[in-house]
Enzyme design. Structure first.
Site, PDB file in Angstrom:
ATOM      1  N   LYS A 117      20.398  -0.690 -19.336  1.00 41.27           N
ATOM      2  CA  LYS A 117      19.030  -0.476 -19.829  1.00 41.27           C
ATOM      3  C   LYS A 117      19.012  -0.209 -21.332  1.00 41.27           C
ATOM      4  CE  LYS A 117      16.578   0.434 -15.673  1.00 41.27           C
ATOM      5  NZ  LYS A 117      15.581   1.133 -14.905  1.00 41.27           N
ATOM      6  N   LYS A 209      19.498  -8.877 -10.911  1.00 39.11           N
ATOM      7  CA  LYS A 209      18.731  -8.154  -9.899  1.00 39.11           C
ATOM      8  C   LYS A 209      17.228  -8.431 -10.046  1.00 39.11           C
ATOM      9  CE  LYS A 209      17.701  -3.647 -10.479  1.00 39.11           C
ATOM     10  NZ  LYS A 209      17.091  -2.437  -9.992  1.00 39.11           N
ATOM     11  N   LYS A 212      11.417  -4.843 -11.734  1.00 38.39           N
ATOM     12  CA  LYS A 212      10.030  -4.679 -12.192  1.00 38.39           C
ATOM     13  C   LYS A 212       9.886  -5.085 -13.647  1.00 38.39           C
ATOM     14  CE  LYS A 212       9.411  -0.306  -9.718  1.00 38.39           C
ATOM     15  NZ  LYS A 212      10.462   0.649 -10.059  1.00 38.39           N
TER      16      LYS A 212
HETATM   17  N1  AQP Z   1      16.553  -5.865  -6.555  1.00 40.12           N
HETATM   18  C1  AQP Z   1      16.647  -4.841  -5.707  1.00 40.12           C
HETATM   19  N2  AQP Z   1      17.192  -5.011  -4.478  1.00 40.12           N
HETATM   20  C2  AQP Z   1      17.273  -3.971  -3.597  1.00 40.12           C
HETATM   21  N3  AQP Z   1      16.823  -2.727  -3.876  1.00 40.12           N
HETATM   22  C3  AQP Z   1      16.259  -2.520  -5.092  1.00 40.12           C
HETATM   23  N4  AQP Z   1      15.715  -1.442  -5.667  1.00 40.12           N
HETATM   24  C4  AQP Z   1      15.302  -1.760  -6.911  1.00 40.12           C
HETATM   25  N5  AQP Z   1      15.551  -3.041  -7.173  1.00 40.12           N
HETATM   26  C5  AQP Z   1      16.142  -3.554  -6.064  1.00 40.12           C
HETATM   27  C6  AQP Z   1      15.603  -0.144  -5.011  1.00 40.12           C
HETATM   28  O1  AQP Z   1      14.248   0.250  -5.055  1.00 40.12           O
HETATM   29  C7  AQP Z   1      14.191   1.678  -5.145  1.00 40.12           C
HETATM   30  C8  AQP Z   1      13.271   2.087  -6.227  1.00 40.12           C
HETATM   31  O2  AQP Z   1      13.752   1.599  -7.473  1.00 40.12           O
HETATM   32  P1  AQP Z   1      13.249   2.290  -8.794  1.00 40.12           P
HETATM   33  O3  AQP Z   1      11.790   2.268  -8.840  1.00 40.12           O
HETATM   34  O4  AQP Z   1      13.834   3.629  -8.905  1.00 40.12           O
HETATM   35  O5  AQP Z   1      13.768   1.465 -10.000  1.00 40.12           O
HETATM   36  P2  AQP Z   1      14.967   0.525 -10.292  1.00 40.12           P
HETATM   37  O6  AQP Z   1      16.102   0.698  -9.353  1.00 40.12           O
HETATM   38  O7  AQP Z   1      15.286   0.654 -11.728  1.00 40.12           O
HETATM   39  O8  AQP Z   1      14.266  -0.817  -9.927  1.00 40.12           O
HETATM   40  P3  AQP Z   1      13.611  -1.942 -10.715  1.00 40.12           P
HETATM   41  O9  AQP Z   1      12.553  -2.442  -9.814  1.00 40.12           O
HETATM   42  O10 AQP Z   1      14.589  -2.916 -11.148  1.00 40.12           O
HETATM   43  O11 AQP Z   1      12.896  -1.301 -11.947  1.00 40.12           O
HETATM   44  P4  AQP Z   1      13.169  -1.471 -13.503  1.00 40.12           P
HETATM   45  O12 AQP Z   1      12.916  -2.889 -13.832  1.00 40.12           O
HETATM   46  O13 AQP Z   1      12.148  -0.557 -14.091  1.00 40.12           O
HETATM   47  O14 AQP Z   1      14.578  -1.055 -13.753  1.00 40.12           O
HETATM   48  C9  AQP Z   1      15.625   2.164  -5.359  1.00 40.12           C
HETATM   49  O15 AQP Z   1      16.148   2.628  -4.126  1.00 40.12           O
HETATM   50  C10 AQP Z   1      16.355   0.919  -5.784  1.00 40.12           C
HETATM   51  O16 AQP Z   1      17.723   0.950  -5.393  1.00 40.12           O
END
Ligand code: AQP
Length: 346
Positions: A117, A209, A212
């Site tokens: 990040k 991955k 969001k």
């Molecule tokens: N691609 C993914 N596949 C499976 N699980 C996923 N999670 C996130 N992306 C995937 C799981 O969703 C839960 C919540 O995630 P988060 O909101 O804490 O943020 P993150 O892991 O940083 O997910 P994002 O969506 O990719 O957000 P950004 O883009 O902001 O970094 C967690 O249990 C995570 O494992």
């Protein structure tokens, strides 16, 4: 020390950072629903985590409510389980300070999510982004949670939470015993990372991955996408020129095919082998049509209900407030005991 001496309790969180997607659903939210029958569950909208990167305040309020709506629309019962937003329970931030004094800088330096990040800008990103995993450990340990359903990407943070719990138990062993808490104060929380889609990949690039924050909306299926948008994204999803293999081994080295098969399996609730038994040997076009059907069937009602729920923000706020009160009632005595163990006067 494992989780066995502790009352089983589930905790997990989702960041209100917009664009909730299929990965969040399959990696986390779908499991929240399944676990509510067997465990006491606490599900948190982790807004303190969200501000580790800049957020628009008005948009943040909207996305906090949207994540709560997603939990409920997916089937989490807010009466049976605790649903709340993190900033309403101050124990998270207070315990994070204590645990930040337990964790070592060397441990945080190994966290790959921070490196991804922060990229090349490690000097410019917030201190909060760096200490994010300590706050996550506090989220879990403030409730002495024993099980944490998360996607594969959170595995390293969970291991750190276990290390922090262990070190706290060791550092304060004498005081923990003297205060009547036996051999260990914190459990070692276990990650629950199971199923066919623990790491859902981008629809545009099978090596990234689904996320969001990906600038390409076509890379993910948002939970609020309508049927036509889901269909268009699935049909445009990157694949390769070969037909689908007949066996799992044939998915090796084919990340996009593997991803779509995993998504189908997780949405349909069948093993990947069954998906290949049905679609193996065929072209992607036929498989994608079937994937659209299963995705629209599963996600359509959730997205529709989310959109309905967010039109009643007062009702969501009431759920979050009552959830926060119930969460606080669990966390406050645990935090109080931590203060006694550390040696604070209160
Ligand atoms: N691609 C993914 N596949 C499976 N699980 C996923 N999670 C996130 N992306 C995937 C799981 O969703 C839960 C919540 O995630 P988060 O909101 O804490 O943020 P993150 O892991 O940083 O997910 P994002 O969506 O990719 O957000 P950004 O883009 O902001 O970094 C967690 O249990 C995570 O494992």
């Amino acid at each position: 020390m494992t989780t066995t001496n502790f009352q089983p309790r589930v905790f997990s969180g989702v960041q209100p950072t917009g664009n909730l997607h299929l990965g969040n659903y399959l990696g986390a939210i779908q499991k929240f629903v399944a676990l509510q029958n067997d465990y006491e569950c606490i599900y948190c909208v982790v807004d303190l985590h969200a501000i580790t990167v800049a957020q628009d305040p008005l948009e943040l309020k909207r996305t906090i409510r949207e994540v709560a709506a997603a939990f409920i629309a997916a089937g989490v019962d807010p009466a049976k389980n605790i649903i709340f937003n993190q900033s309403q329970v101050s124990a998270h931030a207070e315990l994070a300070w204590v645990l930040g004094c337990t964790a070592r800088i060397g441990w945080l330096n190994r966290m790959t999510q921070f490196k991804e990040k922060a990229g090349k800008h490690t000097e410019q990103v917030s201190v909060g982004l760096y200490t994010y995993p300590v706050l996550m450990a506090a989220d879990i340990l403030a409730y002495k949670a024993t099980h944490v359903p998360v996607g594969e990407d959170q595995k390293q943070h969970l291991e750190l939470a276990r290390d922090i719990a262990q070190k706290f138990n060791n550092d304060f062993a004498a005081s923990i015993a003297a205060n009547g808490h036996g051999e260990a104060f914190f459990p070692q929380p276990e990650p629950l990372i199971q199923g066919a889609a623990t790491r859902v990949m981008s629809l545009r690039d099978g090596s990234k991955k689904m996320s969001k924050s990906d600038p390409s909306d076509a890379s993910r299926i948002n939970l609020t996408d309508d049927a036509d948008t889901i269909a268009a994204k699935v049909r445009k999803a990157k694949t390769d020129p070969e037909p689908l293999p007949l066996e799992i081994a044939g998915l090796e080295g084919r990340p996009e095919a593997d991803n779509l098969v995993g998504i189908y399996a997780a949405l349909a609730g069948v093993p990947k082998e069954r998906v290949l038994a049905e679609f193996g040997g065929g072209q992607f076009s036929g498989f994608k049509n079937a994937l659209v059907d299963v995705a629209v069937d599963k996600l359509g009602p959730i997205g529709g209900e989310m959109k309905r729920l967010v039109t009643e923000p007062d009702a969501i706020d009431a759920i979050l407030k009552s959830g926060a009160e119930r969460a606080d009632a669990i966390a406050r005595p645990i935090l109080g005991a931590v203060k006694d163990i550390v040696g604070f006067v209160r």
